[in-house]
Design an enzyme around this catalytic site. Structure first.
Site, PDB file in Angstrom:
ATOM      1  N   MET A 131     -85.915 -37.779 -24.526  1.00 58.95           N
ATOM      2  CA  MET A 131     -86.451 -38.994 -25.126  1.00 58.95           C
ATOM      3  C   MET A 131     -86.013 -40.237 -24.363  1.00 58.95           C
ATOM      4  O   MET A 131     -84.856 -40.368 -23.968  1.00 58.95           O
ATOM      5  CB  MET A 131     -85.987 -39.072 -26.590  1.00 58.95           C
ATOM      6  N   SER A 171     -82.768 -32.662 -31.601  1.00 58.46           N
ATOM      7  CA  SER A 171     -81.757 -33.305 -30.764  1.00 58.46           C
ATOM      8  C   SER A 171     -82.166 -34.747 -30.481  1.00 58.46           C
ATOM      9  O   SER A 171     -83.309 -35.019 -30.098  1.00 58.46           O
ATOM     10  CB  SER A 171     -81.612 -32.545 -29.440  1.00 58.46           C
ATOM     11  N   GLU A 173     -81.332 -36.514 -28.039  1.00 58.63           N
ATOM     12  CA  GLU A 173     -81.580 -36.699 -26.619  1.00 58.63           C
ATOM     13  C   GLU A 173     -82.891 -36.074 -26.168  1.00 58.63           C
ATOM     14  O   GLU A 173     -83.392 -36.394 -25.094  1.00 58.63           O
ATOM     15  CB  GLU A 173     -80.435 -36.095 -25.793  1.00 58.63           C
ATOM     16  N   GLU A 174     -83.452 -35.161 -26.984  1.00 60.69           N
ATOM     17  CA  GLU A 174     -84.670 -34.473 -26.562  1.00 60.69           C
ATOM     18  C   GLU A 174     -85.889 -34.964 -27.348  1.00 60.69           C
ATOM     19  O   GLU A 174     -86.431 -36.007 -27.041  1.00 60.69           O
ATOM     20  CB  GLU A 174     -84.468 -32.959 -26.666  1.00 60.69           C
ATOM     21  N   MET A 175     -86.310 -34.277 -28.391  1.00 62.69           N
ATOM     22  CA  MET A 175     -87.502 -34.705 -29.111  1.00 62.69           C
ATOM     23  C   MET A 175     -87.185 -35.670 -30.248  1.00 62.69           C
ATOM     24  O   MET A 175     -88.087 -36.276 -30.831  1.00 62.69           O
ATOM     25  CB  MET A 175     -88.272 -33.484 -29.614  1.00 62.69           C
TER      26      MET A 175
END
Length: 398
Positions: A131, A171, A173-175
Site C-alpha cells: 500500500m 496487513s 503494509e499490503e492491502m
C-alpha cells in the site's frame, strides 16, 4: 397485400416485441449485474466435474501409488494430497475476487498485483510493493500448484490457503483492509451479491461472509495446476521430450553429489520443509530471521520454506529476498561452499545438504537447462476483462 410482406412485417414486429421485453426484463434486476457474465458451470482444465458439482483433480500422477516421503525417489512418484472438491462457480467467483482491487482498502491493490499470471504468479520484484508504495522485505512466491502445499509464506507460518490470505488482506503494509470493511465493501456491490448467491446456493441468507470470501479465493488458487511440462512428459515415458543436455541436467539434479532433489523433490519439486541456507541479504540489510520468529526456534534462524521449482524460469529474481537475477547465479550459490554467505557474527545451522558439491561450469549450465524444462502454463486462467466492482484490474506491479 403480398403474403411475403405480411410475413416479413410479422417477423419484424415479433423481433421488436422480444427486444423490448428483453430491455424491460433487464430493468427488473440491477443492470450492473449484467456487466459481469454468469459464473462458469464447467471445471477448469485438469479437473473433472462429479455428480455433486465438485471439481476433482485429474492428472497422470494419480496413476502412481508411491509417495515420495524420503529421498529423491523415481520419476513415476505420486503427488501429495490435493485441495479440490470446490464447485466450478466457487472457482470462477474466486477468479474475479483474485483480480479485483476492491479487496484492498482503497481499491488500488488486488491479489494479482503481487501474483501476476504473466510473471509466473509472482511479480518480478526482489521485494514486493504494498500500500502507498511501501516496500516489503520479501519477494512474492509463485502460486502454481499451491493446492498441494502444506506451508505458506516464506517463513512457513501459515498452514492453509485460507490462513495465508488473511496476511496480505489485513496487513497495513499490503492491502490494508479490515474484515469489517471488506465485508461492507463486497456486500454493497450488487454484482457480488448475485454471484455469491450463485456460488453458495445453500447459504442461510444473502449476506456475503468472510468464510465465503476465503473459500472462493482458495478455490481459484487451488485450480492453478502446472503438471504438463516437458519434464512431466519425459517422466511419463516420452523420452524425446528432453534433449541430451537437459537429460544431463536432470541427472546432475538427482545425483548424490548435487543433491538438488533431496529438497526440491519431484514431482512437486519441494519437500515442503524449512531449510537454513545462509542466503546473503541484499544491499547490506540485516539478516532476515525467517522461520525463527513464527516457530520460536533458534535453530531455524535464517530458515525459509523450500519453494517449488515449477515455472521457476518465469519467477526471477530468486530466493526470499530476490538475491539472484538469473538461474545461473542461483545454482552457483549452492556450489560455492557450505555457509559461505553467512553474515559475520552469525551462527546458523546450515542445512546438511548445503555443502561443497564442486560442480563444474558445464554441470551448472546443464542444471539450468533442466530447470527450464519445468515450465508449463498450459492451464493459465483467463484474466477477466471486467470486474464485478467496476474497477480496473490493470494494477500489477512493475
Amino acid at each position: 397485400m403480398d403474403i411475403k410482406k405480411i410475413v416479413l412485417r410479422g417477423v419484424i414486429f415479433m423481433t421488436f416485441v422480444c427486444t423490448l421485453w428483453g430491455l424491460v426484463s433487464l430493468g427488473i434486476k440491477d443492470s450492473a449485474y449484467y456487466k459481469v457474465p454468469q459464473l462458469n458451470c464447467d471445471c477448469p482444465p485438469g479437473f473433472k466435474l462429479n455428480e455433486n458439482n465438485e471439481c476433482i483433480a485429474q492428472n497422470l500422477y494419480m496413476a502412481y501409488t508411491t509417495e515420495n516421503d524420503h529421498g529423491v525417489g523415481g520419476l513415476k512418484t505420486a503427488l501429495p494430497k490435493v485441495r479440490d472438491g470446490f464447485s466450478p462457480q466457487q472457482i470462477d467467483l474466486g477468479r474475479y475476487l483474485f483480480f479485483d482491487p476492491a479487496l484492498s482498502k482503497d481499491g488500488t491493490i488486488s491479489c494479482a498485483t503481487c501474483h501476476d499470471p504473466e510473471k509466473g504468479f509472482s511479480d518480478g520484484l526482489a521485494a514486493s510493493v504494498g500500500m502507498n508504495g511501501y516496500q516489503l522485505t520479501r519477494s512474492a512466491p509463485s502460486l502454481w500448484n499451491v493446492a498441494y502445499l502444506k506451508l505458506f509464506f516464506w517463513d512457513g507460518r501459515a498452514k492453509s490457503l485460507e490462513e495465508q490470505m488473511k496476511g496480505p488482506l489485513f496487513s497495513k503494509e499490503e492491502m490494508n483492509n479490515t474484515p469489517d470493511n471488506l465485508l461492507n465493501t463486497l456486500n454493497n456491490i450488487d454484482n457480488y451479491k448475485v454471484l455469491f448467491e450463485e456460488a453458495f446456493p445453500n447459504r442461510n441468507n444473502n449476506t456475503i461472509t468472510l468464510e465465503e470470501i476465503y473459500t472462493a479465493i482458495t478455490a481459484f488458487e487451488s485450480s492453478l495446476i502446472s503438471l504438463n511440462s516437458r519434464y512431466d512428459q519425459y517422466a511419463h515415458g516420452y523420452h524425446k521430450a528432453l534433449n541430451e543436455k537437459e537429460i544431463e541436467g536432470l541427472n546432475v539434479f538427482r545425483s548424490f553429489v548435487a543433491r538438488c532433489a533431496e529438497c526440491h523433490t519431484p514431482p512437486l519439486f519441494t519437500n515442503q520443509q524449512i531449510a537454513v541456507l545462509g542466503v546473503p541479504e541484499p544491499d547490506g540489510k540485516p539478516l532476515d530471521p525467517g522461520a525463527e520468529i513464527p516457530y520460536n526456534d533458534k535453530t531455524m534462524r535464517g530458515g525459509f520454506k523450500v519453494p517449488s521449482l515449477r515455472n521457476i524460469e518465469k519467477t526471477a529474481p530468486y530466493m526470499h529476498a530476490g538475491n539472484f537475477n538469473t538461474l545461473r547465479e542461483t545454482v552457483q550459490f549452492y556450489t560455492d561452499g557450505r555457509g559461505h554467505a553467512v553474515p559475520e557474527n552469525e551462527e546458523l545451522r546450515i542445512h546438511w545438504h548445503i555443502w561443497e558439491p564442486e560442480l563444474s561450469d558445464d554441470e551448472l549450465d546443464r542444471l539450468v537447462d533442466f530447470l527450464k524444462t519445468l515450465t508449463d502454463e498450459t492451464f493459465m486462467p483467463e484474466v477477466p476483462t471486467e470486474l464485478p466492482s467496476g474497477l480496473s484490474n490493470t494494477n500489477h506491479n512493475s
